[in-house]
Design an enzyme around this catalytic site. Structure first.
Site, mmCIF file in Angstrom:
data_model
loop_
_atom_site.group_PDB
_atom_site.id
_atom_site.type_symbol
_atom_site.label_atom_id
_atom_site.label_comp_id
_atom_site.label_asym_id
_atom_site.label_seq_id
_atom_site.Cartn_x
_atom_site.Cartn_y
_atom_site.Cartn_z
ATOM 1 N N LYS A 75 41.347 35.948 35.450
ATOM 2 C CA LYS A 75 40.528 34.793 35.831
ATOM 3 C C LYS A 75 39.134 34.982 35.242
ATOM 4 O O LYS A 75 38.610 36.108 35.222
ATOM 5 C CB LYS A 75 40.467 34.694 37.357
ATOM 6 C CG LYS A 75 39.683 33.496 37.881
ATOM 7 C CD LYS A 75 39.772 33.392 39.406
ATOM 8 C CE LYS A 75 38.970 32.219 39.948
ATOM 9 N NZ LYS A 75 39.060 32.082 41.414
ATOM 10 N N SER A 150 40.501 27.646 43.468
ATOM 11 C CA SER A 150 39.807 27.631 42.206
ATOM 12 C C SER A 150 40.549 28.373 41.088
ATOM 13 O O SER A 150 40.224 28.210 39.921
ATOM 14 C CB SER A 150 38.428 28.283 42.381
ATOM 15 O OG SER A 150 38.563 29.655 42.703
ATOM 16 N N SER A 174 41.468 30.461 47.337
ATOM 17 C CA SER A 174 41.680 30.184 45.905
ATOM 18 C C SER A 174 42.818 30.928 45.244
ATOM 19 O O SER A 174 43.096 30.701 44.071
ATOM 20 C CB SER A 174 40.399 30.477 45.142
ATOM 21 O OG SER A 174 39.514 29.412 45.318
HETATM 22 N N1 GLN Z 1 38.261 25.886 47.830
HETATM 23 C C1 GLN Z 1 37.302 26.751 48.459
HETATM 24 C C2 GLN Z 1 35.929 26.426 47.913
HETATM 25 O O1 GLN Z 1 35.797 25.474 47.256
HETATM 26 C C3 GLN Z 1 37.661 28.174 48.209
HETATM 27 C C4 GLN Z 1 37.289 28.668 46.873
HETATM 28 C C5 GLN Z 1 37.676 30.083 46.659
HETATM 29 O O2 GLN Z 1 38.448 30.681 47.409
HETATM 30 N N2 GLN Z 1 37.104 30.664 45.629
HETATM 31 O O3 GLN Z 1 34.985 27.111 48.151
#
Ligand code: GLN
Length: 484
Positions: A75, A150, A174
């Site tokens: 990532k 994400s 995410s």
């Molecule tokens: N969707 C969540 C956010 O927007 C979690 C993101 C994540 O786990 N990096 O913060």
């Protein structure tokens, strides 16, 4: 051949049925062919092939681990010396790090070969990958559907078999949400188990590195090399290493699984509930005991998270000032103007929104009302889990309320987007090891995930229970059409 996962490739490499260079070429070819998915942000075949050749040479010398020559993609929030590291932000366009992140280093030391860097939401903020500065990522199951976020690039790459494994991060969901949306296996370990050194920080008390793979067995093999103490990360836990594969063969007979009733409330769509209930019934059939549990404060996870995470991000992202690294505005009148312009130009709308919220909740006069209050409720949520784990070994439920939504469906409504993480955020706030496993399909043939959570440091148990499910079912082996 490309259907194979980490464990299968590990065996094939050991048996010399395939070389690391051949394997790297196979995946580089697939990445090239599936460029339309936009899963990868940086691919450098010469780097990958050199690493693969080094892995083959190490094997010839007898210096092998079970992962020597197994490819992986990272990532883009993990910094890497040989590939650009952008966190999918214009702020870091083309940025070359002078060092590798801790987990990247660990995996390289075990002989893994890097295929490239994966698209994600900007600074890992989002649930659909629509916040990337470098474009949307396709969901291999359905071109109208988001891959989740994400870690959308990690999920799409593994689902489309462009990599047998990918690293990812979880701050609020995410790893699990995109794994569920793309029909693959995702796991985040206990907070403190994976090094955050070289992980471009979003919310430091929550960020944790994990994996996307086809199976729990694959993840266990990689965890053996990836996890462990790192003195360069002040929240890393100094605890003995362990063998994460040790419980793969253990039956789930006698295992107690807590099913939180709050995870089956009004918001849950029936096409997700049905496969999740069927998966729970499968565990029962295999000899596990299901008990009803309650996590009454779990629903406060979202408001708590959207105070804590922006607060920490506003502090972490202050380092991007146009001075030390990252984007610098071309024209400016003085230092302050340079910082302002650089940040306004470099950050996309979601990081900007969160920096504003975070600065607000930390400001004098609001700190007690928001930030301190959120920290207290976070503790209540964590305590609730601790109590639950006195009664059960694992907790199970859905990962998301619905199958993958469509592009654009939630993009204009941040609150609707934030609600995507209703069932994943509580486990993140409590720092627990959590997984998503493919357990069926919902409306439109879109994948559904089963969430499993364990107590701190109980990764081996979690992976074992997941593996037993994958021995009894074949959801994890289903492939999207049109990816060959
Ligand atoms: N969707 C969540 C956010 O927007 C979690 C993101 C994540 O786990 N990096 O913060």
């Amino acid at each position: 051949m490309y259907e194979r996962g980490v464990a299968q490739w590990s065996r094939a490499l050991a048996a010399r049925e395939v070389s690391a260079v051949e394997l790297a070429k196979l995946y580089l070819g697939r990445i090239e062919k599936q460029r339309g998915l936009n899963a990868f942000l940086d691919v450098r075949p010469e780097v990958t092939l050199a690493q693969a050749a080094a892995a083959d040479a190490a094997r010839a010398r007898g210096e092998v681990t079970p992962l020597t020559g197994v490819p992986v993609a990272h990532k883009d929030v993990f910094v890497t010396r040989d590939f650009a590291s952008t966190a999918s932000s214009k702020m870091l366009e083309g940025y070359m790090s002078p060092f590798d992140a801790g987990i990247v280093e660990n995996m390289a030391r075990a002989g893994m070969v890097t295929l490239g860097k994966l698209n994600c939401d900007e600074f890992a903020m989002g649930s659909s990958n629509e916040n990337s500065a470098y474009g949307n990522v396709g969901n291999p199951w359905d071109s109208a559907a988001v891959p989740g976020g994400s870690s959308g690039g990690s999920a799409a790459a593994v689902a489309a078999r462009l990599a047998p494994a990918a690293t990812a991060t979880d701050t609020g969901g995410s790893i699990r949400e995109p794994a569920a949306f793309t029909g693959i296996t995702g796991i985040k370990p206990t907070y403190g188990r994976a090094s955050r050194f070289g992980l471009i920080a979003f919310a430091s008390s929550l960020d944790q590195a994990g994996l996307m793979t086809q199976t729990a067995e694959d993840a266990a093999l990689i965890f053996n090399a990836m996890l462990g103490f790192d003195a360069r990360d002040s929240t890393s836990i100094d605890r003995a290493g362990e063998d994460y594969t040790r419980e793969l063969g253990r039956s789930v007979k006698g295992l107690t699984i807590g099913v939180p009733r709050e995870f089956f409330g009004g918001g849950l769509k029936s096409d997700v509930e049905a496969p999740v209930r069927a998966a729970l019934a499968e565990y029962q059939r295999m000899g596990a005991r299901l008990i009803d549990i309650s996590l009454p404060n779990a629903e406060l996870g979202i408001p708590v998270y959207y105070v804590v995470a922006p607060a920490e991000c506003s502090s972490n992202l202050s380092r991007f000032d146009g001075v030390r690294y990252g984007h610098r505005a071309r024209e400016y009148s003085d230092l302050i103007d340079m910082i302002k312009k650089s940040r306004a130009q470099g950050f996309g709308p979601e990081p900007r929104r969160r920096i504003l919220i975070g600065t607000y909740v930390l400001s004098h006069g609001y700190y007690d009302a928001y930030y301190l209050k959120a920290q207290k409720v976070r503790r209540l949520i964590a305590d609730e889990f601790s109590r639950a784990f006195k009664e059960c070994d694992l907790i199970a439920g859905p990962v998301t309320t619905s199958v993958a939504f469509n592009y654009g469906e939630k993009a204009a409504d941040p609150v609707a987007m934030y609600l995507s993480d209703l069932y994943t955020i509580p486990g993140s706030l409590a720092g627990l090891p959590c997984m998503s496993l493919p357990c069926g399909f919902g409306t439109g043939g879109r994948p559904v995930g089963l969430q499993l959570m364990a107590n701190h440091f109980d990764e081996a148990r979690l992976l074992g229970a997941a593996h037993q499910f994958q021995l009894a079912t074949d959801w994890h082996a289903r492939l999207p059409r049109g990816i060959d």
